[in-house]
Scaffold this active site. Structure first.
Site, short mmCIF file in Angstrom:
data_model
loop_
_atom_site.label_atom_id
_atom_site.label_comp_id
_atom_site.label_asym_id
_atom_site.label_seq_id
_atom_site.Cartn_x
_atom_site.Cartn_y
_atom_site.Cartn_z
N HIS A 165 -10.33 -5.19 -1.81
CA HIS A 165 -8.95 -5.39 -1.34
C HIS A 165 -8.94 -5.63 0.16
O HIS A 165 -9.82 -5.15 0.89
CB HIS A 165 -8.07 -4.18 -1.68
CG HIS A 165 -8.63 -2.88 -1.21
ND1 HIS A 165 -9.60 -2.19 -1.90
CD2 HIS A 165 -8.36 -2.13 -0.11
CE1 HIS A 165 -9.90 -1.08 -1.25
NE2 HIS A 165 -9.18 -1.03 -0.15
N ASN B 34 -12.48 -2.67 4.01
CA ASN B 34 -13.53 -1.66 4.06
C ASN B 34 -14.49 -1.85 2.89
O ASN B 34 -14.05 -1.96 1.75
CB ASN B 34 -12.92 -0.26 4.00
CG ASN B 34 -11.94 -0.02 5.14
OD1 ASN B 34 -12.17 -0.43 6.26
ND2 ASN B 34 -10.83 0.65 4.85
N ASP C 120 0.86 -1.18 0.00
CA ASP C 120 0.00 0.00 0.00
C ASP C 120 0.90 1.23 0.00
O ASP C 120 1.85 1.33 0.80
CB ASP C 120 -0.89 -0.01 1.25
CG ASP C 120 -1.97 1.07 1.19
OD1 ASP C 120 -3.16 0.71 1.21
OD2 ASP C 120 -1.63 2.27 1.12
N ILE C 121 0.59 2.16 -0.89
CA ILE C 121 1.42 3.35 -1.07
C ILE C 121 1.50 4.19 0.21
O ILE C 121 2.49 4.87 0.45
CB ILE C 121 0.90 4.17 -2.28
CG1 ILE C 121 2.01 5.02 -2.88
CG2 ILE C 121 -0.33 4.98 -1.94
CD1 ILE C 121 1.67 5.53 -4.28
N HIS D 194 -6.51 -5.22 3.52
CA HIS D 194 -5.31 -4.58 4.08
C HIS D 194 -4.66 -5.51 5.09
O HIS D 194 -5.34 -6.02 5.98
CB HIS D 194 -5.68 -3.31 4.87
CG HIS D 194 -6.27 -2.21 4.09
ND1 HIS D 194 -5.55 -1.12 3.67
CD2 HIS D 194 -7.54 -1.99 3.65
CE1 HIS D 194 -6.34 -0.27 3.02
NE2 HIS D 194 -7.56 -0.78 3.01
N GLN E 130 -14.20 2.86 2.57
CA GLN E 130 -13.62 2.38 1.30
C GLN E 130 -13.40 3.57 0.37
O GLN E 130 -14.29 4.40 0.17
CB GLN E 130 -14.57 1.36 0.63
CG GLN E 130 -13.97 0.74 -0.62
CD GLN E 130 -14.84 -0.38 -1.21
OE1 GLN E 130 -15.98 -0.58 -0.79
NE2 GLN E 130 -14.31 -1.09 -2.18
P1 5GP Z 1 -9.53 1.74 1.24
O1 5GP Z 1 -9.58 3.10 1.86
O2 5GP Z 1 -10.37 1.70 -0.02
O3 5GP Z 1 -9.84 0.62 2.16
O4 5GP Z 1 -8.01 1.53 0.83
C1 5GP Z 1 -7.44 2.00 -0.33
C2 5GP Z 1 -5.96 1.95 -0.15
O5 5GP Z 1 -5.35 2.09 -1.41
C3 5GP Z 1 -5.39 3.08 0.73
O6 5GP Z 1 -4.77 2.52 1.88
C4 5GP Z 1 -4.40 3.78 -0.18
O7 5GP Z 1 -3.22 4.17 0.48
C5 5GP Z 1 -4.12 2.75 -1.25
N1 5GP Z 1 -3.76 3.34 -2.52
C6 5GP Z 1 -4.37 4.38 -3.13
N2 5GP Z 1 -3.78 4.64 -4.31
C7 5GP Z 1 -2.76 3.75 -4.43
C8 5GP Z 1 -1.76 3.53 -5.45
O8 5GP Z 1 -1.71 4.18 -6.48
N3 5GP Z 1 -0.88 2.53 -5.23
C9 5GP Z 1 -0.90 1.76 -4.10
N4 5GP Z 1 0.02 0.81 -3.99
N5 5GP Z 1 -1.82 1.94 -3.12
C10 5GP Z 1 -2.74 2.92 -3.30
#
Ligand code: 5GP
Ligand code: ZN
Length: 139
Positions: free
Chosen positions: A99, A86, A30-31, A101, A93
């Site tokens: 995805h 999420n 995760d970035i 984590h 989300q």
């Molecule tokens: P969510 O909030 O949907 O559960 O998680 C999305 C995740 O995607 C976040 O933790 C965010 O840091 C990660 N993310 C967003 N853009 C990128 C990207 O371009 N590359 C990577 N590796 N992770 C990303």
């Protein structure tokens, strides 16, 4: 799916730091690195969230999670791990491609805080039975 960030990552249009892949899943960092080693596991096929997933896909994903989790723990001598998924904007989300984590934990101030509020005093046994029945009627 067009305009989906994780579809673009999974088909190589957007780069990622990859840990593992096979025909069905991709594992990458995760970035945001909420904590050191924060990793995402995604199906290569587009599913918006848990509500769309097939049993086969969730099986393919979770089949790999224990070994990836152990590797992260070992690599950085982590003390624990939160595995979070999420589903829906209200649940936090932000990327609408399913995805999971994997967030290794080092201490209470390492970057992640999970707070569960206890409302035990507000629900009677009857309330809990009512809630359970409402859910069971929809399974
Ligand atoms: P969510 O909030 O949907 O559960 O998680 C999305 C995740 O995607 C976040 O933790 C965010 O840091 C990660 N993310 C967003 N853009 C990128 C990207 O371009 N590359 C990577 N590796 N992770 C990303
Ligand atoms: Zn997608």
């Amino acid at each position: 799916m067009k305009n989906c960030l994780f579809c673009k990552i999974s088909n190589g249009d957007i780069p990622c730091v990859k840990l593992y892949e096979d025909d069905d899943i991709l594992v990458f960092l995760d970035i945001s690195q909420t904590t050191k080693g924060h990793t995402l596991v995604i199906p290569k096929e587009h599913f918006e969230n848990i509500f769309d997933l097939t049993p086969e896909t969730i099986t393919n994903i979770y089949k790999h999670i224990p070994k990836v989790a152990r590797a992260i723990m070992k690599a950085f001598n982590a003390k624990g791990m939160n595995i979070i998924n999420n589903n829906g904007e209200t649940a936090g989300q932000t990327v609408f491609h399913y995805h999971v984590h994997l967030i290794p934990r080092y201490n209470e101030d390492d970057g992640l805080r999970v707070i569960y509020t206890n409302h035990m005093d507000k629900y009677s046994k009857e309330d809990l039975e009512f809630i359970a029945n409402e859910i069971k009627n929809n399974i």
